[in-house]
Design a protein around this motif. Structure first.
Motif, PDB file in Angstrom:
ATOM      1  N   PHE A 138      16.800  32.246 -25.455  1.00  0.00           N
ATOM      2  CA  PHE A 138      15.731  33.086 -25.994  1.00  0.00           C
ATOM      3  C   PHE A 138      15.115  34.006 -24.926  1.00  0.00           C
ATOM      4  O   PHE A 138      14.411  34.947 -25.269  1.00  0.00           O
ATOM      5  CB  PHE A 138      14.613  32.229 -26.589  1.00  0.00           C
ATOM      6  CG  PHE A 138      14.950  31.639 -27.929  1.00  0.00           C
ATOM      7  CD1 PHE A 138      15.017  32.434 -29.064  1.00  0.00           C
ATOM      8  CD2 PHE A 138      15.196  30.281 -28.056  1.00  0.00           C
ATOM      9  CE1 PHE A 138      15.324  31.894 -30.295  1.00  0.00           C
ATOM     10  CE2 PHE A 138      15.508  29.729 -29.289  1.00  0.00           C
ATOM     11  CZ  PHE A 138      15.575  30.544 -30.412  1.00  0.00           C
ATOM     12  N   GLU A 139      15.345  33.709 -23.660  1.00  0.00           N
ATOM     13  CA  GLU A 139      14.662  34.464 -22.604  1.00  0.00           C
ATOM     14  C   GLU A 139      14.921  35.969 -22.658  1.00  0.00           C
ATOM     15  O   GLU A 139      13.969  36.751 -22.566  1.00  0.00           O
ATOM     16  CB  GLU A 139      15.010  33.894 -21.231  1.00  0.00           C
ATOM     17  CG  GLU A 139      14.281  32.597 -20.929  1.00  0.00           C
ATOM     18  CD  GLU A 139      14.397  32.173 -19.472  1.00  0.00           C
ATOM     19  OE1 GLU A 139      15.057  32.899 -18.681  1.00  0.00           O
ATOM     20  OE2 GLU A 139      13.831  31.125 -19.119  1.00  0.00           O
ATOM     21  N   PRO A 140      16.175  36.439 -22.775  1.00  0.00           N
ATOM     22  CA  PRO A 140      16.376  37.902 -22.814  1.00  0.00           C
ATOM     23  C   PRO A 140      15.600  38.577 -23.947  1.00  0.00           C
ATOM     24  O   PRO A 140      15.050  39.667 -23.762  1.00  0.00           O
ATOM     25  CB  PRO A 140      17.890  38.043 -23.015  1.00  0.00           C
ATOM     26  CG  PRO A 140      18.458  36.778 -22.461  1.00  0.00           C
ATOM     27  CD  PRO A 140      17.458  35.723 -22.795  1.00  0.00           C
ATOM     28  N   GLU A 148       6.056  41.039 -19.369  1.00  0.00           N
ATOM     29  CA  GLU A 148       5.171  40.277 -18.489  1.00  0.00           C
ATOM     30  C   GLU A 148       5.617  38.817 -18.349  1.00  0.00           C
ATOM     31  O   GLU A 148       5.315  38.159 -17.353  1.00  0.00           O
ATOM     32  CB  GLU A 148       3.717  40.344 -18.977  1.00  0.00           C
ATOM     33  CG  GLU A 148       3.474  39.782 -20.367  1.00  0.00           C
ATOM     34  CD  GLU A 148       3.656  40.810 -21.483  1.00  0.00           C
ATOM     35  OE1 GLU A 148       3.034  40.613 -22.555  1.00  0.00           O
ATOM     36  OE2 GLU A 148       4.418  41.776 -21.295  1.00  0.00           O
ATOM     37  N   LEU A 149       6.339  38.304 -19.352  1.00  0.00           N
ATOM     38  CA  LEU A 149       6.861  36.941 -19.242  1.00  0.00           C
ATOM     39  C   LEU A 149       7.967  36.865 -18.196  1.00  0.00           C
ATOM     40  O   LEU A 149       8.096  35.859 -17.489  1.00  0.00           O
ATOM     41  CB  LEU A 149       7.388  36.464 -20.606  1.00  0.00           C
ATOM     42  CG  LEU A 149       6.335  36.256 -21.697  1.00  0.00           C
ATOM     43  CD1 LEU A 149       7.001  35.873 -23.016  1.00  0.00           C
ATOM     44  CD2 LEU A 149       5.326  35.188 -21.291  1.00  0.00           C
ATOM     45  N   GLY A 150       8.765  37.904 -18.095  1.00  0.00           N
ATOM     46  CA  GLY A 150       9.775  37.951 -17.049  1.00  0.00           C
ATOM     47  C   GLY A 150       9.157  37.993 -15.666  1.00  0.00           C
ATOM     48  O   GLY A 150       9.653  37.354 -14.726  1.00  0.00           O
ATOM     49  N   VAL A 151       8.050  38.739 -15.538  1.00  0.00           N
ATOM     50  CA  VAL A 151       7.327  38.786 -14.266  1.00  0.00           C
ATOM     51  C   VAL A 151       6.791  37.398 -13.922  1.00  0.00           C
ATOM     52  O   VAL A 151       6.863  36.955 -12.766  1.00  0.00           O
ATOM     53  CB  VAL A 151       6.172  39.804 -14.335  1.00  0.00           C
ATOM     54  CG1 VAL A 151       5.315  39.735 -13.077  1.00  0.00           C
ATOM     55  CG2 VAL A 151       6.710  41.208 -14.548  1.00  0.00           C
ATOM     56  N   LEU A 152       6.260  36.706 -14.916  1.00  0.00           N
ATOM     57  CA  LEU A 152       5.729  35.355 -14.700  1.00  0.00           C
ATOM     58  C   LEU A 152       6.823  34.422 -14.190  1.00  0.00           C
ATOM     59  O   LEU A 152       6.610  33.653 -13.249  1.00  0.00           O
ATOM     60  CB  LEU A 152       5.126  34.820 -16.003  1.00  0.00           C
ATOM     61  CG  LEU A 152       4.604  33.380 -15.981  1.00  0.00           C
ATOM     62  CD1 LEU A 152       3.499  33.213 -14.948  1.00  0.00           C
ATOM     63  CD2 LEU A 152       4.104  32.982 -17.375  1.00  0.00           C
ATOM     64  N   LYS A 153       8.006  34.493 -14.792  1.00  0.00           N
ATOM     65  CA  LYS A 153       9.106  33.638 -14.326  1.00  0.00           C
ATOM     66  C   LYS A 153       9.476  33.969 -12.890  1.00  0.00           C
ATOM     67  O   LYS A 153       9.701  33.058 -12.078  1.00  0.00           O
ATOM     68  CB  LYS A 153      10.328  33.799 -15.229  1.00  0.00           C
ATOM     69  CG  LYS A 153      11.508  32.942 -14.768  1.00  0.00           C
ATOM     70  CD  LYS A 153      12.664  32.949 -15.738  1.00  0.00           C
ATOM     71  CE  LYS A 153      13.778  32.039 -15.226  1.00  0.00           C
ATOM     72  NZ  LYS A 153      14.900  31.920 -16.180  1.00  0.00           N
ATOM     73  N   ASP A 154       9.533  35.249 -12.558  1.00  0.00           N
ATOM     74  CA  ASP A 154       9.847  35.652 -11.189  1.00  0.00           C
ATOM     75  C   ASP A 154       8.848  35.061 -10.200  1.00  0.00           C
ATOM     76  O   ASP A 154       9.231  34.602  -9.113  1.00  0.00           O
ATOM     77  CB  ASP A 154       9.843  37.174 -11.067  1.00  0.00           C
ATOM     78  CG  ASP A 154      11.025  37.824 -11.775  1.00  0.00           C
ATOM     79  OD1 ASP A 154      12.012  37.122 -12.063  1.00  0.00           O
ATOM     80  OD2 ASP A 154      10.942  39.039 -12.049  1.00  0.00           O
ATOM     81  N   ARG A 155       7.568  35.058 -10.575  1.00  0.00           N
ATOM     82  CA  ARG A 155       6.543  34.527  -9.670  1.00  0.00           C
ATOM     83  C   ARG A 155       6.668  33.005  -9.536  1.00  0.00           C
ATOM     84  O   ARG A 155       6.431  32.445  -8.461  1.00  0.00           O
ATOM     85  CB  ARG A 155       5.146  34.907 -10.166  1.00  0.00           C
ATOM     86  CG  ARG A 155       4.870  36.388 -10.112  1.00  0.00           C
ATOM     87  CD  ARG A 155       4.916  36.931  -8.687  1.00  0.00           C
ATOM     88  NE  ARG A 155       4.657  38.370  -8.665  1.00  0.00           N
ATOM     89  CZ  ARG A 155       5.610  39.291  -8.789  1.00  0.00           C
ATOM     90  NH1 ARG A 155       6.892  38.929  -8.906  1.00  0.00           N
ATOM     91  NH2 ARG A 155       5.308  40.563  -8.794  1.00  0.00           N
TER      92      ARG A 155
END
Length: 204
Positions: A138-140, A148-155
């Motif tokens: 589901f991530e993509p 912003e959820l992708g940014v959160l995962k990166d952090r």
């Protein structure tokens, strides 16, 4: 019967809250007497929701099919951080957006078994070995809808998480860490970076 339910987790957060509620009620109503066999109870649960049978039991399991096939697995005790986010992910909509790419080829459908290496990593608590090898389809879709959820995962990964993933169909996020000191440091850095989000320590 009247039931009053107090929600302590975010609705539509991909945490299985509704399914847990359903399974808990089934256990409360029927487990103390022999109304159903275990298999009959699982069948009843599957008619309520695909992942309800999983929540009838305890412990860890690898679940396939629509949620009706469950295989016990061993997972090492560990620690992590859960991020509760304000985005609302409609499960039916997320599945509809996911359906087309899942049908594009057999390579998308090879997640019905766990490799021996992944089983070993889970058993030994080697969370870093899971990153890039155990993923949420589901991530993509979620990251496209809400970058912003992708940014959160990166952090999460940048600040010390060994493994990070969206929860279910979203929109919560969790990260696993190698030890309590890293857990505390990750928590403080995430709270500083995202002051409007709720972060919760968890152990398992």
């Amino acid at each position: 019967m009247k039931i009053r339910l107090t929600k302590r987790i975010s609705p539509a957060g991909g945490l299985g809250g509704g399914s847990t509620n359903a399974a808990s009620l089934l256990n409360f109503l029927f487990s103390w007497r022999s109304f159903f066999t275990t298999d009959e109870m699982k069948l009843l649960a599957s008619e309520i929701g695909s992942d309800v049978p999983f929540f009838l039991g305890e412990g860890h399991a690898f679940v396939t099919g629509r949620g009706e096939i469950s295989e016990e697995i061993q997972i090492h005790p560990g620690q992590g951080i859960l991020a509760l986010t304000p985005q609302v992910m409609n499960t039916a909509e997320m599945y509809s957006l996911l359906k087309k790419p899942l049908q594009e080829g057999p390579s998308q459908k090879n997640g019905n078994t766990l490799s021996e290496n992944l089983i070993s990593s889970l058993k030994n608590g080697d969370w870093g070995a899971l990153q890039g090898r155990l993923w949420n389809d589901f991530e993509p879709v979620a990251f496209q809808l809400h970058p912003e959820l992708g940014v959160l995962k990166d952090r999460f990964l940048e600040f010390g998480s060994s493994y990070c993933s969206l929860t279910g169909s979203g929109s919560s996020m969790y990260g696993l860490v190698q030890g309590l000191e890293i857990q505390e440091e990750l928590l403080q850095r995430l709270r500083q970076e995202f002051p409007n989000l709720t972060f919760i320590r968890f152990n398992f």
